[in-house]
Motif scaffolding. Structure first.
Motif, PDB file in Angstrom:
ATOM      1  N   LEU A 131       0.824  -1.217   0.000  1.00 24.10           N
ATOM      2  CA  LEU A 131       0.000   0.000   0.000  1.00 24.10           C
ATOM      3  C   LEU A 131       0.856   1.264   0.000  1.00 24.10           C
ATOM      4  O   LEU A 131       0.499   2.262  -0.644  1.00 24.10           O
ATOM      5  N   THR A 132       1.969   1.209   0.698  1.00 25.41           N
ATOM      6  CA  THR A 132       2.884   2.359   0.675  1.00 25.41           C
ATOM      7  C   THR A 132       3.384   2.583  -0.752  1.00 25.41           C
ATOM      8  O   THR A 132       3.499   3.718  -1.208  1.00 25.41           O
ATOM      9  N   GLY A 133       3.624   1.487  -1.439  1.00 28.37           N
ATOM     10  CA  GLY A 133       4.053   1.586  -2.830  1.00 28.37           C
ATOM     11  C   GLY A 133       3.004   2.225  -3.731  1.00 28.37           C
ATOM     12  O   GLY A 133       3.323   2.798  -4.776  1.00 28.37           O
ATOM     13  N   PHE A 134       1.755   2.098  -3.330  1.00 26.48           N
ATOM     14  CA  PHE A 134       0.665   2.726  -4.093  1.00 26.48           C
ATOM     15  C   PHE A 134       0.426   4.163  -3.643  1.00 26.48           C
ATOM     16  O   PHE A 134      -0.507   4.822  -4.118  1.00 26.48           O
ATOM     17  N   GLY A 135       1.219   4.627  -2.706  1.00 30.92           N
ATOM     18  CA  GLY A 135       1.106   6.020  -2.268  1.00 30.92           C
ATOM     19  C   GLY A 135       0.265   6.227  -1.021  1.00 30.92           C
ATOM     20  O   GLY A 135      -0.025   7.366  -0.649  1.00 30.92           O
ATOM     21  N   TYR A 136      -0.107   5.147  -0.370  1.00 29.46           N
ATOM     22  CA  TYR A 136      -0.926   5.274   0.834  1.00 29.46           C
ATOM     23  C   TYR A 136      -0.081   5.668   2.053  1.00 29.46           C
ATOM     24  O   TYR A 136       1.084   5.270   2.179  1.00 29.46           O
ATOM     25  N   GLU A 137      -0.691   6.435   2.936  1.00 32.36           N
ATOM     26  CA  GLU A 137      -0.162   6.625   4.279  1.00 32.36           C
ATOM     27  C   GLU A 137      -0.777   5.506   5.121  1.00 32.36           C
ATOM     28  O   GLU A 137      -2.003   5.372   5.145  1.00 32.36           O
ATOM     29  N   VAL A 138       0.063   4.716   5.760  1.00 35.58           N
ATOM     30  CA  VAL A 138      -0.433   3.481   6.388  1.00 35.58           C
ATOM     31  C   VAL A 138      -0.148   3.453   7.891  1.00 35.58           C
ATOM     32  O   VAL A 138       0.938   3.829   8.342  1.00 35.58           O
ATOM     33  N   ARG A 139      -1.142   3.027   8.642  1.00 35.57           N
ATOM     34  CA  ARG A 139      -0.928   2.622  10.034  1.00 35.57           C
ATOM     35  C   ARG A 139      -1.368   1.168  10.153  1.00 35.57           C
ATOM     36  O   ARG A 139      -2.099   0.666   9.295  1.00 35.57           O
ATOM     37  N   ASP A 140      -0.919   0.511  11.202  1.00 34.10           N
ATOM     38  CA  ASP A 140      -1.330  -0.890  11.345  1.00 34.10           C
ATOM     39  C   ASP A 140      -1.792  -1.192  12.761  1.00 34.10           C
ATOM     40  O   ASP A 140      -1.566  -0.404  13.692  1.00 34.10           O
ATOM     41  N   LEU A 199     -11.008  -1.524  -8.576  1.00 37.77           N
ATOM     42  CA  LEU A 199     -12.455  -1.764  -8.606  1.00 37.77           C
ATOM     43  C   LEU A 199     -13.185  -0.882  -7.599  1.00 37.77           C
ATOM     44  O   LEU A 199     -14.311  -0.443  -7.834  1.00 37.77           O
ATOM     45  N   LEU A 200     -12.539  -0.655  -6.474  1.00 37.71           N
ATOM     46  CA  LEU A 200     -13.154   0.136  -5.408  1.00 37.71           C
ATOM     47  C   LEU A 200     -12.965   1.637  -5.617  1.00 37.71           C
ATOM     48  O   LEU A 200     -13.476   2.443  -4.826  1.00 37.71           O
ATOM     49  N   GLY A 201     -12.219   2.003  -6.661  1.00 35.05           N
ATOM     50  CA  GLY A 201     -11.939   3.422  -6.889  1.00 35.05           C
ATOM     51  C   GLY A 201     -10.978   3.981  -5.860  1.00 35.05           C
ATOM     52  O   GLY A 201     -11.005   5.181  -5.558  1.00 35.05           O
ATOM     53  N   LEU A 202     -10.119   3.122  -5.333  1.00 33.62           N
ATOM     54  CA  LEU A 202      -9.198   3.538  -4.274  1.00 33.62           C
ATOM     55  C   LEU A 202      -7.735   3.429  -4.710  1.00 33.62           C
ATOM     56  O   LEU A 202      -6.841   3.393  -3.873  1.00 33.62           O
ATOM     57  N   LEU A 203      -7.530   3.360  -6.017  1.00 39.62           N
ATOM     58  CA  LEU A 203      -6.166   3.293  -6.515  1.00 39.62           C
ATOM     59  C   LEU A 203      -5.764   4.700  -6.950  1.00 39.62           C
ATOM     60  O   LEU A 203      -6.406   5.280  -7.837  1.00 39.62           O
ATOM     61  N   PRO A 204      -4.762   5.267  -6.321  1.00 35.16           N
ATOM     62  CA  PRO A 204      -4.336   6.610  -6.738  1.00 35.16           C
ATOM     63  C   PRO A 204      -4.061   6.655  -8.240  1.00 35.16           C
ATOM     64  O   PRO A 204      -3.540   5.687  -8.818  1.00 35.16           O
ATOM     65  N   GLN A 205      -4.431   7.763  -8.860  1.00 36.26           N
ATOM     66  CA  GLN A 205      -4.358   7.846 -10.323  1.00 36.26           C
ATOM     67  C   GLN A 205      -2.954   7.627 -10.862  1.00 36.26           C
ATOM     68  O   GLN A 205      -2.770   7.160 -11.981  1.00 36.26           O
ATOM     69  N   GLU A 206      -1.953   7.982 -10.064  1.00 36.88           N
ATOM     70  CA  GLU A 206      -0.580   7.855 -10.569  1.00 36.88           C
ATOM     71  C   GLU A 206      -0.093   6.405 -10.597  1.00 36.88           C
ATOM     72  O   GLU A 206       0.961   6.120 -11.147  1.00 36.88           O
ATOM     73  N   VAL A 207      -0.868   5.489 -10.037  1.00 34.76           N
ATOM     74  CA  VAL A 207      -0.479   4.081 -10.078  1.00 34.76           C
ATOM     75  C   VAL A 207      -1.058   3.457 -11.342  1.00 34.76           C
ATOM     76  O   VAL A 207      -2.262   3.353 -11.494  1.00 34.76           O
ATOM     77  N   ALA A 208      -0.182   3.034 -12.235  1.00 32.13           N
ATOM     78  CA  ALA A 208      -0.644   2.496 -13.516  1.00 32.13           C
ATOM     79  C   ALA A 208      -1.253   1.126 -13.334  1.00 32.13           C
ATOM     80  O   ALA A 208      -0.777   0.323 -12.547  1.00 32.13           O
ATOM     81  N   LEU A 209      -2.310   0.868 -14.069  1.00 28.85           N
ATOM     82  CA  LEU A 209      -2.914  -0.474 -14.036  1.00 28.85           C
ATOM     83  C   LEU A 209      -2.200  -1.383 -15.030  1.00 28.85           C
ATOM     84  O   LEU A 209      -1.714  -0.950 -16.031  1.00 28.85           O
TER      85      LEU A 209
END
Lengths: 179, 127
Positions: B20-29, B117-127
């Motif tokens: 998720l960090t690779g997709f640009g997310y700020e992550v807590r666990d 599918l959920l619309g939660l992929l940052p646009q800069e992450v290529a499919l």
């Protein structure tokens, strides 16, 4: 005429399936192979060949409780378990893996393999949290589906083994050879 | 975007966090559902929660039910990431309020596809 119950007769409720009635080695191998590729690495293959486990072994397992009750157990050398853990974590691995890291990662592999084995068995069943240590004993040798593989040349045993002793009159118990 | 990774396995938390960090997310666990609720109670509301099923203290299904009962947390998307792969379990999770279901073992591509599918992929992450 009077008849004597010798204990030879069995009620329907006395019967229960053994694992070899429910799953075969090929299915376990397929589940393990998929888990290895996804968790350990795309190029990581399990070669279905037996090998001699070293003296210092570690097991991880999950329990399945349902129409069939038992454990899905992975056993390998402690050094191989550490190598597996490092492979699982890849670039996320800390420089130094401590025992807790290995137990956690090796347990997670058992969790994934066990979860998918459970899905192949009749349900509903519950899955336990993974445990790591000395494998549970085999209580009924007839209720075991064991797969021996090599990963990076090192032996790994994957055992789907019942938790219940044999019913009276069936195969006698003996201890688990891998623990 | 923010994600909360909930799994009792430290290894799995590291792996999902890395993806998720690779997709640009700020992550807590969090290591179980109760600890995850503590994060939400702090006011740190994620866009996405990835949730293991079998965890000590509070399992994933209980967590989903508690979150669904709180209107303040309704915007959070919940994705089960679990080795529970039976159809009945998937139905139970979705009925409880989970939005998506990923079966372990998974690949980073599988997570990416679900997020798309959920619309939660940052646009800069290529499919």
């Amino acid at each position: 005429m009077t008849t004597t119950d010798t204990g030879e007769r069995r009620r329907a409720s006395d019967t229960r399936p053994v694992i070899t009635d429910l799953i075969d080695e090929a299915t376990v191998e397929s589940i393990a192979a998929e888990a290895w590729v996804a968790l350990v690495g795309e190029d990581e293959v399990l070669v279905p060949l037996p090998g001699d486990l070293p003296a210092d072994i570690l097991s991880s397992w999950v329990d399945v409780v349902g129409p069939w009750t038992g454990s899905v157990v992975l056993t390998t050398g402690r050094a191989t378990a550490e190598e597996l853990s490092r492979a699982l974590l890849r670039e996320h691995a800390p420089e130094v893996l401590d025992d807790e890291d290995v137990a956690d990662a090796f347990g997670e592999i058992a969790n994934v393999v066990g979860g998918n084995v459970k899905a192949a068995l009749p349900g509903p069943s519950a899955l336990s949290l993974p445990q790591v240590g000395n494998a549970p004993l085999v209580r009924n040798q007839a209720d075991v589906c064991r797969l021996d593989v090599l990963w990076r040349g090192e032996p790994v045993a994957i055992s789907v083994q019942g938790a219940l002793p044999p019913l009276p009159g069936s195969t006698p118990t003996r201890k688990n050879e891998v623990s | 975007m923010r994600a909360l990774v909930i799994d009792d396995s430290r290894a799995m938390r590291r792996i999902v966090t890395g993806i998720l960090t690779g997709f640009g997310y700020e992550v807590r666990d969090a290591e179980h559902g109760r600890a995850a609720l503590d994060v939400l109670d702090e006011g740190w509301l994620p866009d996405l929660a990835t949730i293991d099923w079998n965890m000590p203290v509070m399992d994933g299904l209980q967590f989903v039910s508690v979150v669904r009962a709180n209107p303040a947390w309704r915007a959070m998307t919940m994705m089960m990431v679990t080795s529970e792969s039976e159809h009945t379990q998937i139905v139970r999770a979705l009925a409880a309020g989970a939005h998506e279901y990923v079966i372990k073992p998974f690949t980073a591509d599988a997570i990416r596809d679900k997020l798309a599918l959920l619309g939660l992929l940052p646009q800069e992450v290529a499919l």
